[in-house]
Design a protein around this motif. Structure first.
Motif, PDB file in Angstrom:
ATOM      1  N   ASP A 517       0.811  -1.213   0.000  1.00 14.82           N
ATOM      2  CA  ASP A 517       0.000   0.000   0.000  1.00 14.82           C
ATOM      3  C   ASP A 517       0.842   1.260   0.000  1.00 14.82           C
ATOM      4  OD1 ASP A 517       1.066  -0.251   2.487  1.00 14.82           O
ATOM      5  OD2 ASP A 517      -0.827  -0.197   3.583  1.00 14.82           O
ATOM      6  N   GLY A 518       2.156   1.125   0.049  1.00 18.00           N
ATOM      7  CA  GLY A 518       3.033   2.283   0.001  1.00 18.00           C
ATOM      8  C   GLY A 518       3.097   3.086   1.280  1.00 18.00           C
ATOM      9  N   LYS A 519       2.575   2.574   2.402  1.00 14.60           N
ATOM     10  CA  LYS A 519       2.563   3.336   3.652  1.00 14.60           C
ATOM     11  C   LYS A 519       3.798   3.089   4.502  1.00 14.60           C
ATOM     12  CE  LYS A 519      -2.478   3.551   3.970  1.00 14.60           C
ATOM     13  NZ  LYS A 519      -3.675   3.262   4.794  1.00 14.60           N
ATOM     14  N   HIS A 520       4.496   2.004   4.283  1.00 14.61           N
ATOM     15  CA  HIS A 520       5.672   1.681   5.074  1.00 14.61           C
ATOM     16  C   HIS A 520       6.803   1.240   4.149  1.00 14.61           C
ATOM     17  CE1 HIS A 520       2.356   1.235   7.994  1.00 14.61           C
ATOM     18  NE2 HIS A 520       3.247   1.620   8.899  1.00 14.61           N
ATOM     19  N   VAL A 521       8.013   1.360   4.667  1.00 16.80           N
ATOM     20  CA  VAL A 521       9.190   0.926   3.946  1.00 16.80           C
ATOM     21  C   VAL A 521      10.070   0.158   4.917  1.00 16.80           C
ATOM     22  CG1 VAL A 521      10.370   3.127   4.382  1.00 16.80           C
ATOM     23  CG2 VAL A 521      11.155   1.652   2.538  1.00 16.80           C
ATOM     24  N   LEU A 522      10.597  -0.958   4.469  1.00 17.08           N
ATOM     25  CA  LEU A 522      11.427  -1.838   5.288  1.00 17.08           C
ATOM     26  C   LEU A 522      12.798  -1.934   4.657  1.00 17.08           C
ATOM     27  CD1 LEU A 522      11.481  -3.890   7.701  1.00 17.08           C
ATOM     28  CD2 LEU A 522      10.951  -5.663   6.011  1.00 17.08           C
ATOM     29  N   CYS A 523      13.837  -1.783   5.463  1.00 20.18           N
ATOM     30  CA  CYS A 523      15.205  -1.868   4.958  1.00 20.18           C
ATOM     31  C   CYS A 523      16.017  -2.785   5.855  1.00 20.18           C
ATOM     32  CB  CYS A 523      15.853  -0.482   4.882  1.00 20.18           C
ATOM     33  SG  CYS A 523      15.993   0.362   6.461  1.00 20.18           S
ATOM     34  N   GLY A 524      16.920  -3.543   5.230  1.00 24.65           N
ATOM     35  CA  GLY A 524      17.819  -4.425   5.946  1.00 24.65           C
ATOM     36  C   GLY A 524      19.218  -3.859   5.970  1.00 24.65           C
ATOM     37  N   LEU A 525      19.868  -3.960   7.099  1.00 22.62           N
ATOM     38  CA  LEU A 525      21.179  -3.357   7.301  1.00 22.62           C
ATOM     39  C   LEU A 525      22.252  -4.420   7.447  1.00 22.62           C
ATOM     40  CD1 LEU A 525      19.159  -1.017   8.064  1.00 22.62           C
ATOM     41  CD2 LEU A 525      20.952  -0.161   9.573  1.00 22.62           C
ATOM     42  N   GLY A 526      23.474  -3.986   7.311  1.00 17.03           N
ATOM     43  CA  GLY A 526      24.597  -4.886   7.487  1.00 17.03           C
ATOM     44  C   GLY A 526      24.928  -5.180   8.924  1.00 17.03           C
ATOM     45  N   ASN A 527      24.277  -4.506   9.876  1.00 20.42           N
ATOM     46  CA  ASN A 527      24.507  -4.786  11.294  1.00 20.42           C
ATOM     47  C   ASN A 527      23.503  -5.779  11.860  1.00 20.42           C
ATOM     48  OD1 ASN A 527      22.226  -3.249  11.297  1.00 20.42           O
ATOM     49  ND2 ASN A 527      23.033  -1.592  12.566  1.00 20.42           N
ATOM     50  N   ALA A 528      22.893  -6.596  10.992  1.00 23.04           N
ATOM     51  CA  ALA A 528      21.992  -7.689  11.365  1.00 23.04           C
ATOM     52  C   ALA A 528      20.659  -7.196  11.898  1.00 23.04           C
ATOM     53  CB  ALA A 528      22.645  -8.624  12.389  1.00 23.04           C
ATOM     54  N   SER A 529      20.251  -5.994  11.583  1.00 24.73           N
ATOM     55  CA  SER A 529      18.964  -5.476  12.022  1.00 24.73           C
ATOM     56  C   SER A 529      18.161  -5.009  10.823  1.00 24.73           C
ATOM     57  CB  SER A 529      19.152  -4.323  13.011  1.00 24.73           C
ATOM     58  OG  SER A 529      19.793  -3.228  12.379  1.00 24.73           O
ATOM     59  N   ALA A 530      16.838  -4.946  11.012  1.00 24.52           N
ATOM     60  CA  ALA A 530      15.927  -4.441   9.989  1.00 24.52           C
ATOM     61  C   ALA A 530      15.102  -3.326  10.600  1.00 24.52           C
ATOM     62  CB  ALA A 530      15.020  -5.554   9.464  1.00 24.52           C
ATOM     63  N   LEU A 531      14.851  -2.284   9.813  1.00 20.10           N
ATOM     64  CA  LEU A 531      14.149  -1.102  10.289  1.00 20.10           C
ATOM     65  C   LEU A 531      12.884  -0.910   9.473  1.00 20.10           C
ATOM     66  CD1 LEU A 531      17.151   1.384  10.671  1.00 20.10           C
ATOM     67  CD2 LEU A 531      16.206  -0.181  12.373  1.00 20.10           C
ATOM     68  N   LEU A 532      11.802  -0.571  10.174  1.00 23.16           N
ATOM     69  CA  LEU A 532      10.515  -0.318   9.537  1.00 23.16           C
ATOM     70  C   LEU A 532      10.154   1.143   9.748  1.00 23.16           C
ATOM     71  CD1 LEU A 532       7.977  -1.442   8.108  1.00 23.16           C
ATOM     72  CD2 LEU A 532       7.020  -1.862  10.387  1.00 23.16           C
ATOM     73  N   TYR A 533      10.005   1.870   8.621  1.00 22.80           N
ATOM     74  CA  TYR A 533       9.660   3.287   8.648  1.00 22.80           C
ATOM     75  C   TYR A 533       8.286   3.489   8.027  1.00 22.80           C
ATOM     76  CZ  TYR A 533      14.662   4.240   9.351  1.00 22.80           C
ATOM     77  OH  TYR A 533      15.941   4.278   9.829  1.00 22.80           O
ATOM     78  N   LYS A 534       7.702   4.629   8.357  1.00 23.25           N
ATOM     79  CA  LYS A 534       6.599   5.111   7.556  1.00 23.25           C
ATOM     80  C   LYS A 534       7.136   5.660   6.243  1.00 23.25           C
ATOM     81  CE  LYS A 534       3.480   6.266  11.370  1.00 23.25           C
ATOM     82  NZ  LYS A 534       2.702   7.363  12.008  1.00 23.25           N
ATOM     83  N   SER A 535       6.279   5.735   5.249  1.00 25.48           N
ATOM     84  CA  SER A 535       6.761   6.180   3.946  1.00 25.48           C
ATOM     85  C   SER A 535       7.249   7.621   3.978  1.00 25.48           C
ATOM     86  CB  SER A 535       5.641   6.045   2.904  1.00 25.48           C
ATOM     87  OG  SER A 535       4.519   6.812   3.291  1.00 25.48           O
ATOM     88  N   THR A 536       6.773   8.417   4.938  1.00 23.63           N
ATOM     89  CA  THR A 536       7.248   9.792   5.072  1.00 23.63           C
ATOM     90  C   THR A 536       8.518   9.888   5.899  1.00 23.63           C
ATOM     91  OG1 THR A 536       5.809  10.074   6.986  1.00 23.63           O
ATOM     92  CG2 THR A 536       4.932  10.735   4.842  1.00 23.63           C
ATOM     93  N   LEU A 537       8.991   8.744   6.419  1.00 23.03           N
ATOM     94  CA  LEU A 537      10.170   8.688   7.285  1.00 23.03           C
ATOM     95  C   LEU A 537       9.977   9.511   8.546  1.00 23.03           C
ATOM     96  CD1 LEU A 537      13.046   8.900   4.664  1.00 23.03           C
ATOM     97  CD2 LEU A 537      11.845   6.910   5.532  1.00 23.03           C
ATOM     98  N   ALA A 538       8.748   9.670   8.982  1.00 17.21           N
ATOM     99  CA  ALA A 538       8.441  10.410  10.201  1.00 17.21           C
ATOM    100  C   ALA A 538       7.905   9.450  11.244  1.00 17.21           C
ATOM    101  CB  ALA A 538       7.423  11.513   9.918  1.00 17.21           C
ATOM    102  N   GLY A 539       7.915   9.891  12.496  1.00 13.98           N
ATOM    103  CA  GLY A 539       7.397   9.067  13.579  1.00 13.98           C
ATOM    104  C   GLY A 539       8.441   8.088  14.093  1.00 13.98           C
ATOM    105  N   THR A 540       7.951   7.143  14.905  1.00 21.86           N
ATOM    106  CA  THR A 540       8.847   6.168  15.507  1.00 21.86           C
ATOM    107  C   THR A 540       9.247   5.097  14.494  1.00 21.86           C
ATOM    108  OG1 THR A 540       6.947   4.880  16.279  1.00 21.86           O
ATOM    109  CG2 THR A 540       7.847   6.540  17.778  1.00 21.86           C
ATOM    110  N   THR A 541      10.368   4.475  14.768  1.00 23.87           N
ATOM    111  CA  THR A 541      10.908   3.448  13.889  1.00 23.87           C
ATOM    112  C   THR A 541      10.880   2.105  14.600  1.00 23.87           C
ATOM    113  OG1 THR A 541      12.361   5.069  12.857  1.00 23.87           O
ATOM    114  CG2 THR A 541      12.884   2.746  12.515  1.00 23.87           C
ATOM    115  N   ALA A 542      10.342   1.094  13.950  1.00 21.46           N
ATOM    116  CA  ALA A 542      10.327  -0.259  14.500  1.00 21.46           C
ATOM    117  C   ALA A 542      11.632  -0.951  14.128  1.00 21.46           C
ATOM    118  CB  ALA A 542       9.139  -1.044  13.977  1.00 21.46           C
ATOM    119  N   VAL A 543      12.270  -1.570  15.117  1.00 15.73           N
ATOM    120  CA  VAL A 543      13.557  -2.230  14.916  1.00 15.73           C
ATOM    121  C   VAL A 543      13.370  -3.723  15.134  1.00 15.73           C
ATOM    122  CG1 VAL A 543      15.965  -2.348  15.613  1.00 15.73           C
ATOM    123  CG2 VAL A 543      14.743  -0.165  15.733  1.00 15.73           C
TER     124      VAL A 543
END
Length: 863
Positions: A517-543
């Protein structure tokens, strides 16, 4: 039997190539520019004379033209047919002939004469007429002379090359612009009005440039060199040329021959070129590497089986070399066909000193060729309908859409059944009637009171009337004004909207994906963690933490409730949205090597994983109930359905599949540079692309579109592959042929990813020069270069949802797009830099860049 086979082979060769004319001139014509057009062909005869033949009637009496005193060194026909002009040059004169008038005078018994427009300009190596037949460019030594045909005078002489000028061409859409190539290995763009050089290229090769052609349709410049290198440059309005593609004829020829080894049905069969004379067939012969000089470039207008008005045959060019005639697809950087002269015994000689190539229609090609060792000239015709242009080792036409129902033994029919719980069996019986339950007479949840239990009103003379409230009618809020569908004519994103730091310490962002739905974006990092953002990159981030190695891939489920991550620690974890604890963990006991990719497949019915040299298909069940006492006890289930190995046994580097529809197709790339197509309906490999790149494929992605956009069904059969030092390639699944190649970005050592736009018009890719590039899918040159990054861009992603106009006062007073269509993974902008410690040089970035854009429709909606 052997004689019958040889005779049939010779008959096939004769059917393909037919020699129409064979002449021997008293003087050498090995390196003379020959001329050929749709109706006539011309070449020097006896040194200072010209001989012209009609292509449709070779047996007719030729037209002899006399006017030069010294040997003719160059010939060229005009672009227009009415009147048809022929220009010839020697050391003494440059003469223009009107062919129709010359034929008329010859019939009347008079001497045909031409118009002398230049004298004593030196030996001309190349001639070229402008599209309006007004000017002639004469290349003589290191100078290029421009002559006016009507005024019969020298207009200007251009000098600036350090070597002899080998070719010159007028710009078809601007007759005041001339392009020249030279033996100094550069080309120049000239403005004839100001006599200035608009652009000069760098040294392209260690060998001289020999040929030049300008494509008006593609707005490109194509040039070739002595060592078989072909370059394509874009010609923008300011003539600041950019490299579009570069092709090495020897390499693409070897790749084509290797591909044809798996296609025995391809005709005509030919003996190895490098087999020495007198050797016995079947024995190993000595190989000799030969160069492929590009002696002549000519466009290919159409191919057999292609309707030109409906389907363009591509950016194809005929290339005449010393011993062969190639048909090169510049968009795909591949050879469509190759005709070796020594394979056709009906030709008088098999080596070429100069060429003149013209395609009469989509089936016939006329070639005039001179011998480098003899004073001989031949005219032959090539019938392309008799030659196989696209040998395919497979029989079926593949497509991402299901071509039929599931087979009874298909792995996709698997069903997950828990142990000890039998399937419910429906017993046959009478139909069940629905009986309405008895209810009281008044069964509504709220009934207006009758008033018997309330205190009666006092008897007064006043009439009591209820007060009218101003809020009696509730007003609904107007819905947000959004676009009904992802716009197809959307502009390319070029403006930075927002950014966020993904890690306090340098850590590469290896993968990036939007929710459906384009409301969230998920990215994987090289430090073994994944981050969940809102599409506006605002608000809290789920780790999401729990992996013990860098994350390789992240993927969203179709229902947008789950995400799956795979890492180098040989584990796969499924996470629910809104919970930081995984709901399913597939440990390292199931895989012996790192899991390179993990996808939800077949509308979330399966999970498709790749580890080592095999694909793993799993059924799964996610248990939603939580027990605080047994919170670490995993109740979710997974069951292996099938294990599908690569045919070559090589390890898989990347995979791709479409989860938004019931597709049987799965693409997998291996370390051996091959791409294999799996049909999950039958459970085995159905097609293979050997040597898809010169290096191992590190990225593969399909055009998945979006639920917010509508594309033509054929566009879903396109997919991209990327390899280090080999750029991006666009493939068509139906033919498994490369249709485009994109090389404008830098990709020398890092695995840079790419993505399709939801509208299917653009391709975005990362680059090592700290920029992101946006290509038009129909053109090989990039549209925009997005700079202002501090590290190499490794992955990109488009927002699949609709652009939504909003006003954000905390960032800007101007309205900005809430959900821009493009999100670029690496780095930050210099204008909005987030202060943080910077330790050394990072190979990949730890920030996400969000460009946004505006269109006229959005401005109206915001107003």
């Amino acid at each position: 039997m052997a004689d019958d086979g040889d005779s049939s082979l010779e008959e096939d060769h004769v059917a393909i190539v037919t020699e129409k004319l064979n002449l021997t001139s008293p003087t050498p014509v090995s390196h003379v520019q020959l001329a050929c057009c749709n109706s006539h062909c011309a070449f020097p005869w006896q040194g200072n004379e010209l001989r012209i033949y009609i292509n449709t009637d070779i047996g007719a009496k030729p037209l002899n033209l006399i006017g030069h005193h010294e040997n003719v060194s160059a010939l060229a026909f005009g672009a227009r047919q009415d009147p048809l002009l022929l220009c010839s040059a020697s050391n003494d004169y440059v003469i223009v002939w009107d062919i129709e008038q010359c034929y008329r005078r010859d019939i009347e018994g008079l001497i045909a004469s031409g118009v002398v427009i230049g004298t004593c300009l030196g030996r001309a190596q190349h001639l070229s007429l402008c599209s309006e037949n007004e000017k002639v460019a004469v290349c003589s030594g290191a100078k290029t002379h421009i002559l006016n045909i009507q005024k019969r005078e020298l207009v200007v002489s251009l000098s600036g090359h350090l070597g002899s000028v080998t070719a010159a061409e007028f710009c078809p859409w601007d007759g005041h612009v001339l392009l020249t190539s030279s033996e100094d290995r550069t080309f120049k763009v000239w403005d004839l009005r100001t006599e200035e050089c608009l652009y000069q290229s760098s040294v392209l090769s260690a060998f001289p440039l020999l040929s030049l052609f300008i494509s008006e349709e593609k707005r490109q410049l194509i040039t070739g060199s002595t060592n078989g290198q072909v370059w394509a440059f874009s010609l923008p309005e300011d003539f600041r040329c950019r490299v579009v593609s570069r092709v090495d004829l020897q390499k693409v020829e070897q790749r084509r021959l290797k591909h044809m080894e798996g296609s025995p049905a391809n005709k005509p069969e030919r003996q190895p070129r490098c087999q020495s004379p007198g050797s016995v067939p079947g024995e190993q012969a000595d190989t000799v590497e030969t160069s492929r000089p590009v002696l002549r470039l000519s466009p290919c207008t159409a191919l057999p089986g292609c309707v030109q008005d409906q389907e363009r045959c591509g950016n194809l060019y005929w290339i005449g070399s010393t011993d062969s005639l190639f048909l090169l697809d510049l968009d795909a950087a591949e050879l469509r066909t190759a005709l070796y002269l020594k394979d056709y015994p009906n030709l008088t000689f098999s080596m070429a000193g100069s060429w003149a190539i013209h395609q009469r229609d989509k089936d016939k090609i006329l070639c005039v060729m001179s011998s480098p060792f003899e004073s001989a000239i031949i005219l032959f015709e090539v019938r392309m309908s008799e030659y196989s242009l696209s040998p395919c080792p497979w029989e079926e036409i593949l497509t991402v859409f299901p071509s039929g129902p599931l087979l009874p033994e298909s792995p996709l029919n698997a069903v997950l059944v828990r142990k000890g719980v039998p399937k419910p069996i429906k017993k046959p019986g009478p139909e069940v009637k629905v009986v309405q339950m008895d209810r009281p007479l008044t069964f509504h949840p709220r009934v207006k009171s009758s008033g018997y239990a309330t205190r009666p009103w006092a008897c007064t003379n006043k009439v009591i009337s209820p007060k009218k409230s101003s809020m009696s009618v509730k007003t609904r809020k107007k819905p947000r004004c959004i676009l009904p569908e992802y716009p197809e004519d959307i502009a390319v994103p070029t403006v930075l909207y927002n950014q966020v730091s993904a890690a306090e310490r340098p850590a590469p962002v290896s993968c990036l994906q939007y929710s459906g739905d384009g409301k969230h974006v998920l990215c994987g990092l090289g430090n073994a963690s994944a981050l969940l953002y809102k599409s506006t990159l605002a608000g809290t981030t789920a780790v999401y933490t729990g992996h013990d190695g860098p994350i390789n891939t992240v993927d969203w489920s179709f229902n947008r409730k789950w995400v799956v991550t795979s890492a180098e620690d040989r584990t796969v974890r499924v996470w629910p949205i809104g919970n930081a604890e995984p709901i399913l963990i597939m440990g390292d006991d199931k895989f012996s090597k790192p899991v390179k990719s993990a996808h939800f497949y077949y509308l979330d019915k399966f999970m498709l994983l790749s580890s080592g040299h095999a694909l793993h298909l799993y059924l799964y069940h996610l248990h939603l109930a939580r027990d605080d006492i047994k919170r670490y006890h995993q109740k979710s289930l997974c069951k292996p359905v099938g294990r599908f190995k690569m045919s070559s046994g090589t390890d898989i580097t990347c995979t791709s599949t479409i989860n938004q529809l019931y597709s049987y197709i799965v693409l997998a790339a291996g370390v051996d540079r091959s791409v294999e197509v799996f049909d999950m309906n039958v459970g085995h490999i159905c097609a293979e692309i050997p040597d898809a790149h010169t290096r191992a494929v590190h990225h593969i992605t399909q055009n998945q579109g979006s639920v917010f956009s509508t594309q033509a069904p054929d566009l879903y059969n396109l997919f991209l592959t990327g390899a280090v030092t080999d750029g991006l390639k666009l493939w068509d699944l139906r033919t498994l042929r490369c249709v485009r190649r994109y090389e404008g970005h830098a990709n020398r050592c890092h695995p840079c990813g790419a993505a399709f736009s939801p509208c299917g018009r653009y391709i975005a890719t990362g680059s090592e020069d700290n920029c992101a590039y946006v290509y038009d899918i129909r053109s090989c040159t990039y549209l925009h270069k997005l700079p202002r990054h501090s590290d190499p861009v490794l992955t990109v992603a488009f927002n699949p949802a609709k652009p939504e106009a909003s006003r954000d006062g905390c960032r800007s007073r101007e309205p900005l797009l809430k959900d821009g269509p493009l999100r670029l993974e690496p780095q930050h902008s210099a204008a909005r830099r987030v202060p943080r410690p910077h330790s050394g040089i990072r190979l990949s970035a730890e920030e996400i860049v969000c460009p946004a854009f505006f269109t006229e429709a959005e401005k109206l909606l915001q107003a």
